[in-house]
Motif scaffolding. Structure first.
Motif, short mmCIF file in Angstrom:
data_model
loop_
_atom_site.label_atom_id
_atom_site.label_comp_id
_atom_site.label_asym_id
_atom_site.label_seq_id
_atom_site.Cartn_x
_atom_site.Cartn_y
_atom_site.Cartn_z
N ARG A 45 -74.18 103.18 71.22
CA ARG A 45 -73.01 103.40 72.06
C ARG A 45 -72.01 102.28 71.84
NH1 ARG A 45 -71.72 101.38 77.24
NH2 ARG A 45 -70.20 102.68 78.38
N TRP A 46 -70.74 102.67 71.64
CA TRP A 46 -69.68 101.68 71.52
C TRP A 46 -69.13 101.38 72.92
CZ3 TRP A 46 -66.42 103.61 66.74
CH2 TRP A 46 -67.08 103.19 65.59
N LYS A 47 -69.30 100.14 73.34
CA LYS A 47 -68.86 99.77 74.69
C LYS A 47 -67.34 99.80 74.83
CE LYS A 47 -72.84 96.97 76.02
NZ LYS A 47 -73.30 95.63 76.51
N PHE B 181 -81.72 102.17 76.02
CA PHE B 181 -80.68 102.55 75.07
C PHE B 181 -79.32 101.97 75.46
CE2 PHE B 181 -77.26 105.60 74.05
CZ PHE B 181 -77.27 105.49 72.67
N MET B 182 -78.97 102.08 76.73
CA MET B 182 -77.66 101.63 77.18
C MET B 182 -77.53 100.11 77.14
SD MET B 182 -76.08 104.45 77.76
CE MET B 182 -74.64 104.03 78.73
N GLU B 183 -78.65 99.39 77.22
CA GLU B 183 -78.60 97.92 77.21
C GLU B 183 -78.71 97.32 75.81
OE1 GLU B 183 -81.69 96.66 79.80
OE2 GLU B 183 -80.66 97.30 81.64
N THR B 184 -78.99 98.14 74.80
CA THR B 184 -79.17 97.64 73.44
C THR B 184 -77.87 97.83 72.65
OG1 THR B 184 -81.50 98.26 73.52
CG2 THR B 184 -80.56 97.82 71.36
N GLU B 185 -77.25 96.72 72.26
CA GLU B 185 -75.99 96.80 71.52
C GLU B 185 -76.21 97.29 70.10
OE1 GLU B 185 -73.93 93.13 71.64
OE2 GLU B 185 -73.71 93.10 73.83
#
Length: 208
Positions: free
Chosen positions: A157-159, A131-135
């Motif tokens: 998630r908005w980086k 999840f954290m690696e998928t933009e």
């Protein structure tokens, strides 16, 4: 000649009849009366209670001397533990909708702290990593507890800000379908058993 007195024939010429045994001893009558008073007062006379008995006068009470708590009028009131008194609120994330949550920006924004604690904290390590690696985010199911229906949205998630958002079908499946407005309060939680979000409207803002 016998005489009838109060329904009893008496012969004056015969010697007087002695009183019944239970009336012969006045002291016995007084003793019995005192014993009855002791029983009525909640006391047990000897030989039923002596110094060798495990019971004491203070520990023995007559049936009519029930002890009551004045505050409860003799009713037994259960004492509940604080954990029992506390309301078990299932909605771990609550948010009052802002204008940007329901307008043409087409997303619901959730705080970083709330998502990390109540959502990602319930995911396994591999799911969190993907999840954290998928933009583009991931597709998730959302159970609407009010209408008992399931809908899909994108969760990402908005980086730039570190915030988390629902996008894509958020407006069509929730804002428009449920008629959500600014000021409405919603609840969210993660259902680990069904592997999906749960949604409900906790309160509605006043409608004009």
């Amino acid at each position: 000649m016998p005489i009838l007195i109060f329904g009893v024939w008496l012969d004056p010429s015969s010697p007087p009849t002695p009183p019944p045994p239970f009336l012969r001893n006045v002291n016995l009558l007084q003793s019995n009366a005192m014993d009855n008073n002791k029983h009525r007062d909640g006391q047990i006379p000897p030989p039923f209670l002596d110094n060798s008995s495990p019971l004491t006068q203070e520990s023995v009470h007559a049936p009519d001397q029930e002890q009551h708590d004045e505050s409860t009028f003799g009713l037994l009131v259960p004492v509940l533990e604080p954990a029992v008194l506390a309301y078990n609120d299932p909605w771990s994330i609550k948010k009052t909708l802002t204008k940007s949550d329901v307008n043409n920006l087409c997303r619901l924004m959730l705080t970083k702290t709330a998502v990390q604690e109540h959502i990602l904290g319930k995911w396994d390590e591999e799911r969190r990593r993907v999840f954290m690696e998928t933009e583009q985010g991931v597709r998730v199911n959302v159970w609407d507890a009010d209408s008992a229906t399931v809908h899909q949205v994108a969760f990402k998630r908005w980086k730039s800000s570190g915030s988390f958002v629902f996008t894509n079908n958020w407006v069509t499946q929730f804002v428009k379908r449920r008629g959500l407005k600014e000021g409405d309060k919603i609840g969210l939680r993660w259902d680990s058993e069904e592997s999906r979000f749960c949604f409900c409207v906790l309160s509605w803002a006043p409608r004009c």
